[in-house]
Each structure stands twice: as C-alpha cells, then as structure tokens.
Design a protein around this motif. Sequence first.
Motif, PDB file in Angstrom:
ATOM      1  N   GLY A 129      23.122  19.567   4.187  1.00 37.39           N
ATOM      2  CA  GLY A 129      24.315  19.807   4.988  1.00 37.39           C
ATOM      3  C   GLY A 129      25.405  18.779   4.744  1.00 37.39           C
ATOM      4  O   GLY A 129      26.351  18.668   5.511  1.00 37.39           O
ATOM      5  N   GLN A 130      25.299  18.056   3.637  1.00 37.37           N
ATOM      6  CA  GLN A 130      26.283  17.030   3.289  1.00 37.37           C
ATOM      7  C   GLN A 130      27.437  17.654   2.521  1.00 37.37           C
ATOM      8  O   GLN A 130      27.240  18.225   1.448  1.00 37.37           O
ATOM      9  N   VAL A 131      28.651  17.568   3.087  1.00 35.89           N
ATOM     10  CA  VAL A 131      29.835  18.045   2.385  1.00 35.89           C
ATOM     11  C   VAL A 131      30.252  16.983   1.375  1.00 35.89           C
ATOM     12  O   VAL A 131      30.425  15.819   1.723  1.00 35.89           O
ATOM     13  N   VAL A 132      30.391  17.391   0.122  1.00 40.39           N
ATOM     14  CA  VAL A 132      30.774  16.486  -0.954  1.00 40.39           C
ATOM     15  C   VAL A 132      32.257  16.621  -1.276  1.00 40.39           C
ATOM     16  O   VAL A 132      32.917  15.653  -1.621  1.00 40.39           O
ATOM     17  N   THR A 133      32.760  17.839  -1.156  1.00 36.94           N
ATOM     18  CA  THR A 133      34.160  18.095  -1.460  1.00 36.94           C
ATOM     19  C   THR A 133      34.672  19.273  -0.639  1.00 36.94           C
ATOM     20  O   THR A 133      33.889  20.076  -0.137  1.00 36.94           O
ATOM     21  N   CYS A 134      35.966  19.333  -0.543  1.00 32.27           N
ATOM     22  CA  CYS A 134      36.637  20.377   0.220  1.00 32.27           C
ATOM     23  C   CYS A 134      37.583  21.107  -0.727  1.00 32.27           C
ATOM     24  O   CYS A 134      38.250  20.476  -1.541  1.00 32.27           O
ATOM     25  N   TYR A 135      37.602  22.425  -0.627  1.00 34.42           N
ATOM     26  CA  TYR A 135      38.478  23.240  -1.457  1.00 34.42           C
ATOM     27  C   TYR A 135      39.462  24.007  -0.558  1.00 34.42           C
ATOM     28  O   TYR A 135      39.164  25.125  -0.130  1.00 34.42           O
ATOM     29  N   PRO A 136      40.621  23.447  -0.251  1.00 31.50           N
ATOM     30  CA  PRO A 136      41.622  24.201   0.509  1.00 31.50           C
ATOM     31  C   PRO A 136      42.050  25.419  -0.307  1.00 31.50           C
ATOM     32  O   PRO A 136      42.223  25.334  -1.524  1.00 31.50           O
ATOM     33  N   THR A 137      42.175  26.553   0.347  1.00 31.07           N
ATOM     34  CA  THR A 137      42.571  27.782  -0.344  1.00 31.07           C
ATOM     35  C   THR A 137      43.734  28.434   0.393  1.00 31.07           C
ATOM     36  O   THR A 137      44.043  28.085   1.531  1.00 31.07           O
ATOM     37  N   GLY A 138      44.322  29.400  -0.250  1.00 27.76           N
ATOM     38  CA  GLY A 138      45.352  30.182   0.404  1.00 27.76           C
ATOM     39  C   GLY A 138      44.740  31.210   1.338  1.00 27.76           C
ATOM     40  O   GLY A 138      43.592  31.622   1.155  1.00 27.76           O
ATOM     41  N   ASN A 139      45.486  31.597   2.335  1.00 28.06           N
ATOM     42  CA  ASN A 139      45.085  32.657   3.259  1.00 28.06           C
ATOM     43  C   ASN A 139      45.820  33.925   2.845  1.00 28.06           C
ATOM     44  O   ASN A 139      46.997  34.100   3.157  1.00 28.06           O
ATOM     45  N   LEU A 140      45.111  34.819   2.150  1.00 28.12           N
ATOM     46  CA  LEU A 140      45.749  36.050   1.678  1.00 28.12           C
ATOM     47  C   LEU A 140      46.206  36.938   2.823  1.00 28.12           C
ATOM     48  O   LEU A 140      47.127  37.744   2.644  1.00 28.12           O
ATOM     49  N   ALA A 141      45.604  36.799   3.995  1.00 25.68           N
ATOM     50  CA  ALA A 141      46.012  37.614   5.137  1.00 25.68           C
ATOM     51  C   ALA A 141      47.376  37.193   5.670  1.00 25.68           C
ATOM     52  O   ALA A 141      48.058  37.991   6.316  1.00 25.68           O
ATOM     53  N   ALA A 142      47.770  35.952   5.415  1.00 29.14           N
ATOM     54  CA  ALA A 142      49.056  35.432   5.896  1.00 29.14           C
ATOM     55  C   ALA A 142      49.271  35.811   7.365  1.00 29.14           C
ATOM     56  O   ALA A 142      50.264  36.419   7.727  1.00 29.14           O
ATOM     57  N   THR A 167      41.779  35.337   5.098  1.00 25.88           N
ATOM     58  CA  THR A 167      41.057  35.864   3.946  1.00 25.88           C
ATOM     59  C   THR A 167      41.185  34.838   2.833  1.00 25.88           C
ATOM     60  O   THR A 167      42.295  34.550   2.369  1.00 25.88           O
ATOM     61  N   VAL A 168      40.054  34.270   2.427  1.00 26.66           N
ATOM     62  CA  VAL A 168      40.053  33.321   1.316  1.00 26.66           C
ATOM     63  C   VAL A 168      40.394  34.081   0.040  1.00 26.66           C
ATOM     64  O   VAL A 168      39.825  35.140  -0.239  1.00 26.66           O
ATOM     65  N   ASP A 169      41.332  33.548  -0.732  1.00 25.44           N
ATOM     66  CA  ASP A 169      41.723  34.150  -2.005  1.00 25.44           C
ATOM     67  C   ASP A 169      40.493  34.202  -2.922  1.00 25.44           C
ATOM     68  O   ASP A 169      39.906  33.163  -3.227  1.00 25.44           O
ATOM     69  N   PRO A 170      40.068  35.397  -3.366  1.00 25.96           N
ATOM     70  CA  PRO A 170      38.874  35.509  -4.213  1.00 25.96           C
ATOM     71  C   PRO A 170      38.968  34.703  -5.512  1.00 25.96           C
ATOM     72  O   PRO A 170      37.954  34.169  -5.982  1.00 25.96           O
TER      73      PRO A 170
END
Length: 135
Positions: free
Chosen positions: A35-48, A54-57
């Motif tokens: 359960g250790q988070v090593v990195t974070c990937y911010p993504t766009g919200n396609l639902a706006a 909605t995470v951009d596929p």
Amino acid sequence: MLYLAEPEYHQIIAHCLGGLPDEACGLLGGDPGSGQVVTCYPTGNLAASAKLYTVDPKEHLRADRDAESAGFSIIGVFHSHTHTDAYPSPTDVAQAPDPTWHYVLVSLRDTHPVLRSYRIVEGEIEEEPVILRSR
C-alpha cells in the motif's frame, strides 16, 4: 492501509485545487502488497465536470507503462469532490474498476482540503487509514 509520502500528498492536493471548478483526478503508482505510494500520476478529467471524473485512457496507459517499467503497479486512483465530503458517491462506487485499488478522495468543500482513502469491493465501501510520512 495507504502509505503516502508528503511530496505525493502535496502533489495530489495541488492537482485537485488546480482542477477547480471541475473535479480533478489521477492515478497512484506503488507496491500493491504494502500500500506504499511511490509516485503520483495527475491526469486530465475527460468529463470536464464538477460532479464526475473520467481518467483520460491515454494518460492511464502512459502511467501504467511508466509504473511497470519502474517495477511497480497502478495501485489506485484519486479525485476531488468540489462541494461534498471526501466519501465515495454512488457514481464513484459504480465505476470502481478494481477491488484491490485504493480510492483516494479529496474534499475541497471547506477551507482546507481533506484527503481520505477507501477500498471498494462489490459495492461495499471501507475507509482505510492514510499514513503520511516524509521520504
């Protein structure tokens, strides 16, 4: 239990605040066993939208490939609630894709953001502790 280092915590909060007035979202990379988070990937919200995300596929695929090449996995998703508590909505529960994932919610309703994490298995919601630590 979710272990989150302070840099990733701040990155999540900043991305959520930066997404206003819409919900913001992203993925968490780490070790599924601990359960250790090593990195974070911010993504766009396609639902706006201020009410769903909605995470951009394409960004999901990039994050998945990056995590795999670094020897870890996508272990969860995070998103903000712009006007409600940091608790999964019925929509969040319905679109929870993986029972092994950590579902992190950030409420931006009040002056200070509130981050909480959940496990969602077959529609059942269980909050889990979030342990913040320095690197």
